[in-house]
Write an enzyme that holds these catalytic residues in place. Structure first.
Site, PDB file in Angstrom:
ATOM      1  N   ARG A  96     -14.465 -10.050  -5.425  1.00  0.00           N
ATOM      2  CA  ARG A  96     -14.238  -9.279  -6.648  1.00  0.00           C
ATOM      3  C   ARG A  96     -12.780  -8.821  -6.748  1.00  0.00           C
ATOM      4  O   ARG A  96     -12.209  -8.779  -7.839  1.00  0.00           O
ATOM      5  CB  ARG A  96     -15.185  -8.077  -6.735  1.00  0.00           C
ATOM      6  N   GLU A  99     -10.950 -11.831  -7.781  1.00  0.00           N
ATOM      7  CA  GLU A  99     -11.220 -12.034  -9.202  1.00  0.00           C
ATOM      8  C   GLU A  99     -10.375 -11.081 -10.051  1.00  0.00           C
ATOM      9  O   GLU A  99      -9.818 -11.480 -11.082  1.00  0.00           O
ATOM     10  CB  GLU A  99     -12.708 -11.807  -9.459  1.00  0.00           C
ATOM     11  N   SER A 122       5.848  -2.761  -2.990  1.00  0.00           N
ATOM     12  CA  SER A 122       5.742  -2.951  -1.545  1.00  0.00           C
ATOM     13  C   SER A 122       4.315  -2.761  -1.041  1.00  0.00           C
ATOM     14  O   SER A 122       3.610  -1.850  -1.462  1.00  0.00           O
ATOM     15  CB  SER A 122       6.661  -1.960  -0.827  1.00  0.00           C
TER      16      SER A 122
END
Length: 156
Positions: A96, A99, A122
């Site tokens: 997820r 995604e 960073s």
């Protein structure tokens, strides 16, 4: 003296030992983290092999998990980072996040560049936080904060 690993298997083996001790002792990451003086996210990442711990924190963790002196030293080594093998992740929770980056990665990049200029956020000078909050529509929501220092690209 600061030590560094050139391959991941020593820390992976230690992570297995840590996770088995965590299960055996029925501890949460929060309980293990208490007394380290560090954030829950940082210590959890360290226990999963992604960061070195300062000696004091390594000793606190080791005492709770019954780890030996070799493990304490290994917890202080700079690991070979990166816990996800090549390719698309298959774990549903990790997928997820993959995604989310697939869908919102170009949006994040565009907004960072528009608001900050050419550069990066960073992951070294970085903080991570996760909170569980009630969802007004029922259930719960996860609020995840990624707080990284902006580093501008410098022409040379």
């Amino acid at each position: 003296m600061t030590q560094s690993l050139h391959y991941s298997s020593p820390r992976e083996t230690l992570t297995d030992t840590i996770m088995m001790a965590k299960i055996r002792k029925n501890l949460t990451f929060e309980a293990i983290n208490q007394g380290t003086g560090l954030s829950l996210a940082f210590v959890t990442a360290a226990l999963l092999g992604q960061h070195p711990l300062p000696e004091q924190a390594a000793r606190v963790v080791a005492e709770k998990l019954d780890l030996d002196e070799d493990a304490i030293r290994l917890l202080q080594t700079i690991p070979l980072r990166g816990s996800i093998p090549g390719g698309v992740p298959t774990d549903p929770t990790i997928y997820r996040f993959y995604e989310m980056v697939q869908i919102y990665g170009s949006t994040l990049k565009a907004l960072v560049h528009e608001q900050f200029g050419d550069g990066i956020i960073s992951a070294i000078n970085f903080k991570l936080d996760i909170k569980k909050v009630p969802d007004p529509d029922g259930g719960e929501r996860a609020v995840i904060t990624l707080d990284g220092k902006y580093l501008p690209t410098k022409p040379f």
